[in-house]
Design an enzyme around this catalytic site. Structure first.
Site, PDB file in Angstrom:
ATOM      1  N   HIS A  28      33.010  36.025  38.461  1.00 34.49           N
ATOM      2  CA  HIS A  28      34.274  35.616  39.074  1.00 34.49           C
ATOM      3  C   HIS A  28      34.038  35.309  40.550  1.00 34.49           C
ATOM      4  CE1 HIS A  28      38.434  36.938  40.780  1.00 34.49           C
ATOM      5  NE2 HIS A  28      38.317  35.626  40.732  1.00 34.49           N
ATOM      6  N   PHE A 102      46.403  35.002  53.128  1.00 33.06           N
ATOM      7  CA  PHE A 102      45.066  34.857  52.554  1.00 33.06           C
ATOM      8  C   PHE A 102      44.711  33.390  52.371  1.00 33.06           C
ATOM      9  CE2 PHE A 102      42.616  34.421  48.514  1.00 33.06           C
ATOM     10  CZ  PHE A 102      41.401  34.873  48.989  1.00 33.06           C
ATOM     11  N   LYS A 105      43.284  31.625  55.316  1.00 30.02           N
ATOM     12  CA  LYS A 105      41.894  31.937  55.634  1.00 30.02           C
ATOM     13  C   LYS A 105      40.905  30.917  55.062  1.00 30.02           C
ATOM     14  CE  LYS A 105      42.514  35.797  57.928  1.00 30.02           C
ATOM     15  NZ  LYS A 105      42.090  35.949  59.333  1.00 30.02           N
ATOM     16  N   HIS A 299      42.843  34.597  35.528  1.00 28.48           N
ATOM     17  CA  HIS A 299      43.176  35.716  36.402  1.00 28.48           C
ATOM     18  C   HIS A 299      44.348  36.477  35.787  1.00 28.48           C
ATOM     19  CE1 HIS A 299      40.585  33.956  39.344  1.00 28.48           C
ATOM     20  NE2 HIS A 299      41.017  34.715  40.335  1.00 28.48           N
ATOM     21  N   GLU A 302      45.999  41.656  38.521  1.00 27.27           N
ATOM     22  CA  GLU A 302      45.804  42.143  39.890  1.00 27.27           C
ATOM     23  C   GLU A 302      47.147  42.532  40.496  1.00 27.27           C
ATOM     24  OE1 GLU A 302      43.141  40.989  43.768  1.00 27.27           O
ATOM     25  OE2 GLU A 302      44.153  39.368  42.740  1.00 27.27           O
ATOM     26  N   HIS A 321      39.880  40.369  37.517  1.00 26.19           N
ATOM     27  CA  HIS A 321      40.615  41.452  38.179  1.00 26.19           C
ATOM     28  C   HIS A 321      41.019  42.511  37.155  1.00 26.19           C
ATOM     29  CE1 HIS A 321      40.365  39.699  42.038  1.00 26.19           C
ATOM     30  NE2 HIS A 321      41.061  38.631  41.717  1.00 26.19           N
ATOM     31  N   PRO A 368      32.873  35.308  48.599  1.00 27.00           N
ATOM     32  CA  PRO A 368      32.019  35.825  49.683  1.00 27.00           C
ATOM     33  C   PRO A 368      32.468  35.389  51.077  1.00 27.00           C
ATOM     34  CG  PRO A 368      30.664  35.095  47.855  1.00 27.00           C
ATOM     35  CD  PRO A 368      32.074  34.694  47.519  1.00 27.00           C
ATOM     36  N   GLN A 370      35.360  35.246  52.322  1.00 24.25           N
ATOM     37  CA  GLN A 370      36.408  36.124  52.836  1.00 24.25           C
ATOM     38  C   GLN A 370      36.050  37.608  52.796  1.00 24.25           C
ATOM     39  OE1 GLN A 370      37.361  33.559  50.829  1.00 24.25           O
ATOM     40  NE2 GLN A 370      38.904  32.434  51.979  1.00 24.25           N
TER      41      GLN A 370
END
Length: 468
Positions: A28, A102, A105, A299, A302, A321, A368, A370
């Site tokens: 993932h 998020f 970012k 997904h 989560e 998740h 990676p 973030q």
């Protein structure tokens, strides 16, 4: 716990093999953030030094193409100003339970134009920079030899030619590696496509997603580049912020896709059901024509409602998740560092409980860019989990084996990595010379599962007897 010493002795008796040289797959990870922040920073600085006069961006307001140096001048930035802090792509406390923060970012220096230039396939330079970064990331995987990744790349369903454009980008830039497979993620953003008048109903979105795949399956010559690209696509994902409120439930009275013409976004279960239905039919067709099939690995779990997990449990091969899952043998790719920044702090992560119960888990990185700091983000994920939760070498090798099983790699590849009998249950399906997982551990997992299934069976028989 009682078998730990015996497991360790069994591993010591295996020549050559240890945790570092057993195959492991990052099941993932989103390719838009597949590189580290330091990697992206160095790449941008290198391009500013070697290609500053190359036109890379079309400014609609100025109605002209801008060079890379002109883009940075418009942002009032110089190469010397750039560092990981000004890049500001790493998740922090502001992103916790804030999916909107998020998403910001993903924009280096907070500028969407830099995201378009460096981490998009469809832009003024036809995704050349993005392809170069991906090839560098893939080269790092090849150098490590035993690390592999399934990178998620987006198809939106806005236009019918998206698949062809993506395939041409991949083939033109030779974005290929034995250590990489592709998983196509479909963002659940129908409402944005509808608002921008790309589509008039949900059925059009499904057609844009799946019709080219049916066409290329029936006649590979109709989409030759896509036919080649699909050889390295292992499955589909469904992505978005699960915590968003949903206006209505998916019931028998819910409109058919072609009748879903409103501006409201369909619920999670609606997306998954219609994706699943199309994938099943497509796979049957491809199987009859001797082509490889696709997995469905969305997904789920989560955040959001419990019916998300119920839907994914019924329809998916495995999920990403899944931290709200309690009991199941469905494969779950857990990303503790990503969860820690977005929804669930590391100490509260249910991973150790899930692993102790015998759920089929793998560790993955998610993004990676973030969440990680090193050149080997997957090893960083394993090492932190091992330290925090005191995982043994046997535990880590078992997780690595799970990751290969959960992945969409071809049958012959899995046989090479895990052994010819990997599909069999218990010790019969284990080859310690390849996996470094002792038969003691495999026997424990299999016997425990059989006992749990027997308890459920007995309870069902007693319940039926009481009813009669």
């Amino acid at each position: 716990m009682l078998n730990e010493v015996q497991e360790l002795e069994s591993q010591k008796s295996v020549p050559h093999r240890d945790f570092y040289n057993v195959r492991k797959v990052d099941t993932h990870v989103h390719i838009a953030c597949g590189m580290s922040q330091k990697h992206l920073l160095r790449f941008i600085k290198r391009k500013l030094k070697t290609e500053k006069d190359v036109q890379v961006y079309y400014d609609k307001a100025k109605k002209k193409a801008l060079t890379l140096s002109e883009v940075f001048e418009s942002l009032n930035l110089t190469p010397y100003d750039l560092n990981v802090d000004t890049l500001d792509v790493h998740a922090d406390s502001k992103t916790f339970h804030r999916f909107d923060q998020f998403n910001i970012k993903f924009n280096p220096v907070g500028e969407s134009k830099l995201r378009e230039i460096f981490i998009k396939t469809n832009n003024f330079i036809e995704g050349r920079y993005f392809a170069e970064i991906i090839k560098e990331v893939a080269s790092d995987l090849e150098e490590s030899k035993y690390q592999n990744a399934e990178y998620r790349i987006s198809i939106y369903g806005r236009r019918r030619d998206e698949w062809d454009r993506l395939a041409k980008w991949g083939l033109r830039n030779k974005v290929y590696s034995d250590n990489v497979r592709w998983l196509v993620q479909v963002p659940r953003i129908y409402q944005l496509h509808h608002a921008n008048k790309f589509i008039s109903n949900f059925g059009e979105m499904l057609e844009n997603l799946f019709l080219p795949l049916f066409e290329v399956t029936m006649d590979p010559k109709s989409h030759p580049e896509l036919h080649q690209f699909l050889k390295y696509v292992s499955g589909f994902d469904s992505v978005d912020d699960e915590s968003k409120p949903e206006g209505q439930a998916f019931t028998k009275n819910t409109p058919e896709p072609t009748e879903w013409t409103g501006s409201e976004n369909p619920p999670y279960s609606y997306y998954l059901f219609y994706m699943y239905a199309n994938i099943v039919i497509l796979n049957n067709l491809r199987r009859k024509r001797g082509m490889h099939t696709f997995l469905f690995r969305p997904h789920s779990g989560e955040a959001g409602a419990v019916h998300h997990l119920v839907t994914a449990f019924l329809l998916a091969e495995n999920i990403s998740h899944g931290i709200l899952t309690e009991e199941a043998q469905i494969g779950i790719a857990i990303s503790p560092l990503a969860n820690n920044c977005l929804f669930l702090s590391y100490p509260r992560n249910p991973f150790p409980d899930f692993f102790a119960r015998g759920l089929q888990l793998s560790l993955s990185t998610d993004g990676p860019l973030q969440f990680h700091f090193t050149k080997e983000p997957l090893m960083e994920e394993y090492s932190i989990a091992a330290q925090v939760w005191k995982l043994t070498r046997c535990d880590m090798c078992e997780l690595a084996r799970n990751s290969v099983i959960m992945s969409g790699y071809e049958e012959e590849v899995k046989e090479h990595w895990l052994g010819l009998n990997w599909r069999k249950d218990g010790p019969a399906g284990n080859d310690i010379l390849r996996t470094n997982v002792p038969d003691i551990r495999m026997a424990f997992r299999y016997e425990t599962l059989c006992q749990e299934l027997q308890i459920i069976t007995n309870a069902t028989k007693i319940s039926d007897a009481l009813k009669t």
